[in-house]
Scaffold this active site. Structure first.
Site, mmCIF file in Angstrom:
data_model
loop_
_atom_site.group_PDB
_atom_site.id
_atom_site.type_symbol
_atom_site.label_atom_id
_atom_site.label_comp_id
_atom_site.label_asym_id
_atom_site.label_seq_id
_atom_site.Cartn_x
_atom_site.Cartn_y
_atom_site.Cartn_z
ATOM 1 N N HIS A 36 84.225 -35.326 63.530
ATOM 2 C CA HIS A 36 85.321 -35.074 62.580
ATOM 3 C C HIS A 36 86.332 -34.084 63.152
ATOM 4 O O HIS A 36 87.128 -33.513 62.411
ATOM 5 C CB HIS A 36 84.775 -34.500 61.267
ATOM 6 C CG HIS A 36 83.688 -35.305 60.659
ATOM 7 N ND1 HIS A 36 83.857 -36.626 60.336
ATOM 8 C CD2 HIS A 36 82.415 -34.990 60.333
ATOM 9 C CE1 HIS A 36 82.717 -37.093 59.818
ATOM 10 N NE2 HIS A 36 81.830 -36.118 59.818
ATOM 11 N N HIS B 297 82.719 -41.180 57.549
ATOM 12 C CA HIS B 297 81.596 -41.502 58.437
ATOM 13 C C HIS B 297 81.573 -42.963 58.815
ATOM 14 O O HIS B 297 80.522 -43.501 59.140
ATOM 15 C CB HIS B 297 80.277 -41.126 57.777
ATOM 16 C CG HIS B 297 80.196 -39.675 57.456
ATOM 17 N ND1 HIS B 297 80.543 -39.175 56.227
ATOM 18 C CD2 HIS B 297 79.848 -38.620 58.220
ATOM 19 C CE1 HIS B 297 80.397 -37.863 56.260
ATOM 20 N NE2 HIS B 297 79.979 -37.502 57.440
#
Lengths: 333, 210
Positions: free
Chosen positions: A56, A219
């Protein structure tokens, strides 16, 4: 899979080596995979610890520094850090004023941070308060889900709570600000492509050229629904309207508007999207007080974006404008 | 007869590790459909570390075997499966009292209840509990009816597999798959699949032990 990697199993530790080399002002604990402020623990200041799966970037390690996080724990790609990592981070930032855990609401993250807090309570007298971020309106917050996901608001919360801690506010007040930010911010995301997890070697889901996913997380999990590809103008409506219908953003001091790239979308398109978002907000009578545009909370190489709106007030705007000096966010310092 | 000694439990962990490694890509593919494509990789890494820890420490007490596995999984797996499988072995270690089949069944049920408490889920939520729960019931029932442990474990493995298959039409209510809502139906749950491997491994590793 085409990636700039060596062995998929070594992606996280090797990236942390590069981070340490690029940012000598930070201290990297390679064994525990924790990135610390170089001057941690800061005596008398509340320590802010966050962390989560890798993939991320720049979140979370890119937000470690003055005015934001004191430490960030890097898990495997898309996998929450383990309790030992969080416990090491907690010990390392405890300057005597307590530690705030900023946890994104995912089953694994919540359980690992909980276990770390239990360890901290059993092994030291460090006071730990956890704030769970759950701002994603794509997920219904009900008994029938794991609850809303923590997405874009996490970035804003780490900045705002970090500024409060830097001012020397006590743990209870820093935690209260963090909870207020979580309560007044909402997000919605979309994907044009899937992402490829290095260890999996292939895209997590197939998305035909003429379709997009609405309501994705960070995700590579598929979204709530798949719809035909549409112009940016319509995508902006699809993202902003659910946010506004979940939380009234009209009146007051306007909003902090955050258009976030998912990793594979150029800044050119993000600015174009920001203009569309502002247009939708204007039509809805919502003023923009501050903004952030860029890829700050990514999903590896996914193309797409998310929109986060946070209802602003005087205090939050003051904290937003306060100096910050981190690898990914820096102004005023 | 001693059926649940350190060697037997170590063999269980070895067999689980072997199955997870063999099924690694299949578990990851199931997870890619309704989760985040890391279940196989994470569990493979964690179980391999557990085997390495058992080889390094060679614990002599049966409960110490389970505890070593628990702490290793909690330290290495991350995600949801680390705390959940770690808690399973930790609670099982705490509840293991005796060395017969009944003691093993009690430990496994304590592990299952630990997973319920840690994950705040229940059967029918499309999670590992949908395989572990029926397996515990089948094990207790078979031992209660006087069947030997290896036959009881075979029945438990069958019950786990049935529970795993029953997750296919379910709509997930916990974990990452729950974000998909109705779209999670039609997919087999990766957690129930790996939990079935855990019970399968016990049936294989403890076969012939009474």
């Amino acid at each position: 899979m085409k990636k700039l990697i060596n062995d998929p199993a070594d992606v996280v530790p090797e990236a942390l080596r590069g981070m340490a080399a690029a940012h000598p002002e930070l201290r990297v604990d390679h064994e525990n995979r924790v990135v610390f402020r170089g001057d941690a623990p800061v005596r008398g200041k509340v320590g802010l610890v966050s962390g989560g799966g890798s993939g991320h970037e720049p979140m979370h390690a890119g937000f470690v520094g003055t005015g934001m996080l004191d430490a960030a724990c890097a898990g495997e790609v898309f996998t929450s850090p383990v309790p030992d990592q969080v416990a090491a981070a907690t010990q390392g930032v405890d300057g005597g004023a307590g530690v705030l855990h900023i946890v994104k609401n995912y089953t694994g993250d919540v359980m690992n941070f909980e276990m770390a807090a239990e360890l901290a309570a059993a092994e030291s007298d460090t006071e730990v308060v956890a704030v769970v971020v759950d701002d994603d309106v794509a997920v219904q917050n009900s008994l029938y889900t794991a609850g809303r996901r923590g997405v874009g608001v996490t970035v804003l919360l780490e900045k705002l709570a970090g500024a409060a801690a830097e001012e020397g506010r006590p743990l209870a007040e820093v935690a209260e600000i963090a909870r207020r930010v979580n309560a007044t911010g909402r997000s919605m995301g979309m994907a044009l492509t899937s992402c490829t997890v290095p260890a999996a070697g292939r895209p997590t889901f197939d998305l035909p050229d003429d379709e997009m996913e609405i309501g994705i997380g960070i995700h590579g999990e598929p979204g709530r629904r798949r719809v035909p590809l549409a112009p940016a103008r319509e995508v902006a409506e699809m993202l902003v309207e659910p946010v506004l219908s979940d939380l009234d953003m009209t009146g007051g001091d306007g909003v902090i508007a955050f258009v976030n790239g998912m990793g594979g979308t150029p800044l050119l398109e993000l600015y174009l999207m920001y203009a569309e978002v502002v247009a939708v907000l204007e039509k809805a009578g919502v003023g923009v007080a501050r903004n952030l545009v860029g890829s700050y909370m990514t999903s590896l190489d996914m193309a797409g974006c998310s929109v986060t709106l946070l209802r602003a007030d005087d205090e939050l705007l003051r904290l937003w404008d306060a100096p910050v000096r981190t690898p990914a966010l820096r102004w005023g310092a | 007869m001693t059926v649940v000694d350190a060697a037997g439990l170590t063999a269980w962990v070895h067999e689980f590790t072997r199955l997870v490694h063999e099924q690694r890509d299949a578990l990851t593919q199931l997870d890619a459909a309704i989760g985040d494509a890391d279940h196989g990789a994470n569990l493979d890494r964690g179980t391999a570390a557990a085997v390495a820890a058992l080889e390094a420490q060679a614990p002599e007490e049966p409960a110490a075997v389970l505890k070593t596995v628990a702490t290793t999984l909690i330290k290495t797996v991350g995600g949801a499966s680390g705390p959940l499988y770690g808690t399973f072995f930790l609670r099982a270690a705490g509840a293991l009292d005796g060395d017969d089949g009944a003691a093993f069944a009690t430990a496994v049920r304590a592990g299952y209840e630990g997973v319920v408490a840690r994950g705040k889920a229940e059967r029918g939520d499309k999670t590992m509990l949908d395989a572990l729960g029926p397996a515990c019931d089948a094990l207790d029932e078979a031992l209660g009816a006087g069947k030997p442990l290896d036959e009881a474990l075979r029945l438990a493995a069958d019950a786990a597999a049935q529970g795993r298959d029953a997750t296919v039409p379910m709509v997930a209510r916990k974990g990452r798959a729950s974000y998909l809502g109705e779209r999670s139906a039609g997919h087999q749950d990766p957690g129930a699949t790996s939990a079935t491997l855990l019970v399968e491994a016990a049936a294989t590793a403890l076969a012939g032990r009474g």
